[in-house]
Enzyme design. Structure first.
Site, mmCIF file in Angstrom:
data_model
loop_
_atom_site.group_PDB
_atom_site.id
_atom_site.type_symbol
_atom_site.label_atom_id
_atom_site.label_comp_id
_atom_site.label_asym_id
_atom_site.label_seq_id
_atom_site.Cartn_x
_atom_site.Cartn_y
_atom_site.Cartn_z
ATOM 1 N N SER A 140 0.847 -1.192 0.000
ATOM 2 C CA SER A 140 0.000 0.000 0.000
ATOM 3 C C SER A 140 0.880 1.240 0.000
ATOM 4 O O SER A 140 1.713 1.413 0.880
ATOM 5 C CB SER A 140 -0.901 -0.002 1.232
ATOM 6 O OG SER A 140 -1.521 1.260 1.342
ATOM 7 N N TYR A 165 -2.505 -2.305 10.339
ATOM 8 C CA TYR A 165 -2.442 -2.476 8.880
ATOM 9 C C TYR A 165 -1.203 -1.776 8.328
ATOM 10 O O TYR A 165 -0.468 -2.332 7.513
ATOM 11 C CB TYR A 165 -3.722 -1.917 8.260
ATOM 12 C CG TYR A 165 -3.786 -2.035 6.754
ATOM 13 C CD1 TYR A 165 -3.962 -3.270 6.140
ATOM 14 C CD2 TYR A 165 -3.675 -0.915 5.942
ATOM 15 C CE1 TYR A 165 -4.026 -3.379 4.758
ATOM 16 C CE2 TYR A 165 -3.737 -1.015 4.558
ATOM 17 C CZ TYR A 165 -3.914 -2.247 3.974
ATOM 18 O OH TYR A 165 -3.965 -2.357 2.597
ATOM 19 N N LYS A 169 2.027 -3.531 6.386
ATOM 20 C CA LYS A 169 2.445 -3.266 5.001
ATOM 21 C C LYS A 169 3.902 -2.812 4.956
ATOM 22 O O LYS A 169 4.618 -3.118 3.986
ATOM 23 C CB LYS A 169 1.513 -2.244 4.344
ATOM 24 C CG LYS A 169 0.119 -2.806 4.062
ATOM 25 C CD LYS A 169 0.151 -4.010 3.113
ATOM 26 C CE LYS A 169 -1.223 -4.549 2.773
ATOM 27 N NZ LYS A 169 -1.225 -5.727 1.891
HETATM 28 N N1 LIG Z 1 -8.567 -1.745 -1.963
HETATM 29 C C1 LIG Z 1 -7.645 -0.824 -1.751
HETATM 30 O O1 LIG Z 1 -7.908 0.392 -1.859
HETATM 31 C C2 LIG Z 1 -6.251 -1.260 -1.389
HETATM 32 C C3 LIG Z 1 -5.269 -0.262 -1.259
HETATM 33 C C4 LIG Z 1 -3.965 -0.650 -0.948
HETATM 34 C C5 LIG Z 1 -3.670 -1.993 -0.791
HETATM 35 N N2 LIG Z 1 -4.639 -2.953 -0.913
HETATM 36 C C6 LIG Z 1 -4.254 -4.355 -0.751
HETATM 37 O O2 LIG Z 1 -4.821 -5.122 -1.791
HETATM 38 C C7 LIG Z 1 -4.903 -6.490 -1.381
HETATM 39 C C8 LIG Z 1 -6.273 -7.058 -1.771
HETATM 40 O O3 LIG Z 1 -7.249 -6.432 -0.964
HETATM 41 P P1 LIG Z 1 -8.630 -5.888 -1.538
HETATM 42 O O4 LIG Z 1 -8.614 -4.420 -1.377
HETATM 43 O O5 LIG Z 1 -8.943 -6.485 -2.831
HETATM 44 O O6 LIG Z 1 -9.633 -6.433 -0.392
HETATM 45 P P2 LIG Z 1 -10.686 -7.641 -0.357
HETATM 46 O O7 LIG Z 1 -11.746 -7.434 -1.361
HETATM 47 O O8 LIG Z 1 -11.081 -7.741 1.079
HETATM 48 O O9 LIG Z 1 -9.813 -8.896 -0.782
HETATM 49 C C9 LIG Z 1 -8.949 -9.529 0.139
HETATM 50 C C10 LIG Z 1 -8.822 -10.970 -0.260
HETATM 51 O O10 LIG Z 1 -7.910 -11.606 0.665
HETATM 52 C C11 LIG Z 1 -8.555 -12.800 1.120
HETATM 53 N N3 LIG Z 1 -8.046 -13.212 2.435
HETATM 54 C C12 LIG Z 1 -8.091 -12.533 3.598
HETATM 55 N N4 LIG Z 1 -7.524 -13.270 4.574
HETATM 56 C C13 LIG Z 1 -7.135 -14.430 4.012
HETATM 57 C C14 LIG Z 1 -6.507 -15.607 4.493
HETATM 58 N N5 LIG Z 1 -6.167 -15.745 5.780
HETATM 59 N N6 LIG Z 1 -6.227 -16.614 3.620
HETATM 60 C C15 LIG Z 1 -6.567 -16.504 2.306
HETATM 61 N N7 LIG Z 1 -7.183 -15.426 1.790
HETATM 62 C C16 LIG Z 1 -7.465 -14.412 2.638
HETATM 63 C C17 LIG Z 1 -10.033 -12.460 1.161
HETATM 64 O O11 LIG Z 1 -10.790 -13.639 1.250
HETATM 65 P P3 LIG Z 1 -12.320 -13.618 1.807
HETATM 66 O O12 LIG Z 1 -13.159 -13.102 0.671
HETATM 67 O O13 LIG Z 1 -12.583 -15.040 2.148
HETATM 68 O O14 LIG Z 1 -12.334 -12.710 3.003
HETATM 69 C C18 LIG Z 1 -10.155 -11.735 -0.172
HETATM 70 O O15 LIG Z 1 -10.205 -12.672 -1.219
HETATM 71 C C19 LIG Z 1 -4.623 -6.504 0.109
HETATM 72 O O16 LIG Z 1 -3.298 -6.946 0.334
HETATM 73 C C20 LIG Z 1 -4.770 -5.038 0.498
HETATM 74 O O17 LIG Z 1 -4.012 -4.709 1.637
HETATM 75 C C21 LIG Z 1 -5.923 -2.599 -1.212
#
Ligand SMILES: NC(=O)c1ccc[n+]([C@@H]2O[C@H](COP(=O)([O-])OP(=O)(O)OC[C@H]3O[C@@H](n4cnc5c(N)ncnc54)[C@H](OP(=O)(O)O)[C@@H]3O)[C@@H](O)[C@H]2O)c1
Length: 250
Positions: A140, A165, A169
Site C-alpha cells: 500500500s 495495517y 504493510k
Molecule cells: N482496496 C484498496 O484500496 C487497497 C489499497 C492498498 C492496498 N490494498 C491491498 O490489496 C490487497 C487485496 O485487498 P482488496 O482491497 O482487494 O480487499 P478484499 O476485497 O477484502 O480482498 C482480500 C482478499 O484476501 C482474502 N483473504 C483474507 N484473509 C485471508 C486468508 N487468511 N487466507 C486466504 N485469503 C485471505 C479475502 O478472502 P475472503 O473473501 O474469504 O475474506 C479476499 O479474497 C490486500 O493486500 C490489500 O491490503 C488494497
C-alpha cells in the site's frame, strides 16, 4: 507461445478478482490459478470471469494463507499439474481495524506478513523453475515509512485503528526487499506494488465501505498494473515499490 502460469491469492474478491479477470481477458497465454480460502468463493469467481469469455484459462485452489500445511499441499499440486509457476501475486490481505489492539495486530500481521512469507517460501522453488518468474507483493502506497515519518497522509484523516495495517504493510515491503536481494540474482523479478485506492471488501462490505466513501477507483486499474508488470513493461523498476505512475520510496 508457452503458457504463463499465474497464481493469485485472495483472488475471489476486490483486487485479486479484478487482476484475475484483466489477465485472463488479456491473452490466451495466461492460465490463472484463483487461490481463495473458500472453494465456493473461488468457483464463483471463476464462473463470473468465464462468463466474460476470457481468452486465457482458469482453475481454482483453496488455502488459507496462514495455514502452512495447506499452502505446501497446494504448491505440491501446482508442481504436479504444471511443473513450475511463472507469476505469484501475494495479494490476500486483511484491513482489520478491530478496537482491540492485540486482535488487530495479530490479524494484520498473520494475514499480511506471515501469510505472504509462507506463500513466497512454498512457491519459490516453482518460480525458480520458470524461464521468466515474477513475484509480486501487493502493498500500500500510503503505508510507506517515508510518507508516514513526518505527517499523516490526507487519506488517513478519520481512520481509527489503522496502525496494525500500516505496520503490516511496512513489514511486507521488507519481505519484498529481502526476496529481491536474495533471489533476484537467480532471476526472480520481485516487485512491491501499490494498487491505488480501489473498490473492495478491505474496509468492510457495506456499499459505503466498499466504495471508500465514494472515493475508491476501479480495481481493474490495479489489475492493469499487474498486467504491465508481468508483460515486462516495468522490468526497469524490478526490486522496487511500484505504482501506476512511478516508484515510491520505501
Ligand atoms: N482496496 C484498496 O484500496 C487497497 C489499497 C492498498 C492496498 N490494498 C491491498 O490489496 C490487497 C487485496 O485487498 P482488496 O482491497 O482487494 O480487499 P478484499 O476485497 O477484502 O480482498 C482480500 C482478499 O484476501 C482474502 N483473504 C483474507 N484473509 C485471508 C486468508 N487468511 N487466507 C486466504 N485469503 C485471505 C479475502 O478472502 P475472503 O473473501 O474469504 O475474506 C479476499 O479474497 C490486500 O493486500 C490489500 O491490503 C488494497
Amino acid at each position: 507461445m508457452a503458457t504463463t502460469i499465474v497464481l493469485i491469492t485472495g483472488a475471489n474478491s476486490g483486487i485479486g478478482f479484478a487482476t484475475s479477470k484483466v489477465l485472463a481477458c488479456a491473452s490466451s497465454t495466461f492460465h490463472i490459478i484463483i487461490a481463495s480460502r473458500s472453494l465456493e468463493k473461488a468457483e464463483a469467481a471463476k464462473s463470473t470471469i468465464e462468463a466474460a469469455s476470457p481468452k486465457g484459462s482458469l482453475s481454482t485452489v483453496v488455502f488459507d494463507v496462514t495455514d502452512e500445511e495447506s499452502i505446501e499441499a497446494t504448491a505440491a499440486l501446482v508442481q504436479q499439474q504444471f511443473g513450475r509457476l511463472d507469476v505469484l501475486v501475494n495479494n490476500a490481505g486483511s484491513g482489520s481495524m478491530d478496537m482491540d489492539l492485540k486482535a488487530r495486530f495479530q490479524l494484520c500481521l498473520n494475514t499480511n506478513v506471515i501469510g505472504p512469507a509462507l506463500v513466497a517460501a512454498a512457491f519459490r522453488p516453482l518460480l525458480l523453475k520458470s524461464q521468466n518468474p515474477y513475484s509480486i507483493f501487493v502493498s500500500s502506497g500510503e503505508r510507506t515509512l517515508t510518507r508516514n515519518a513526518h505527517e499523516k497522509p490526507a487519506s488517513h484523516a478519520g481512520i481509527k485503528n489503522g496502525d496494525a495495517y500500516q505496520v503490516s504493510k511496512a513489514a511486507l515491503n521488507m519481505l519484498a526487499i529481502l526476496e529481491a536481494r536474495d533471489y533476484g540474482p537467480q532471476g526472480l523479478k520481485v516487485f512491491a506494488m501499490s494498487p491505488g485506492f480501489v473498490r473492495s471488501n478491505l474496509r468492510g462490505t457495506s456499499e459505503e465501505a466498499r466504495s471508500g466513501w465514494g472515493r475508491a477507483g476501479d480495481p481493474e486499474v490495479s489489475g492493469e498494473l499487474v498486467l504491465s508488470i508481468v508483460e515486462g513493461k516495468r522490468d526497469g523498476d524490478v526490486g522496487l515499490f511500484v505504482h501506476r505512475d512511478g516508484v515510491y520510496s520505501w
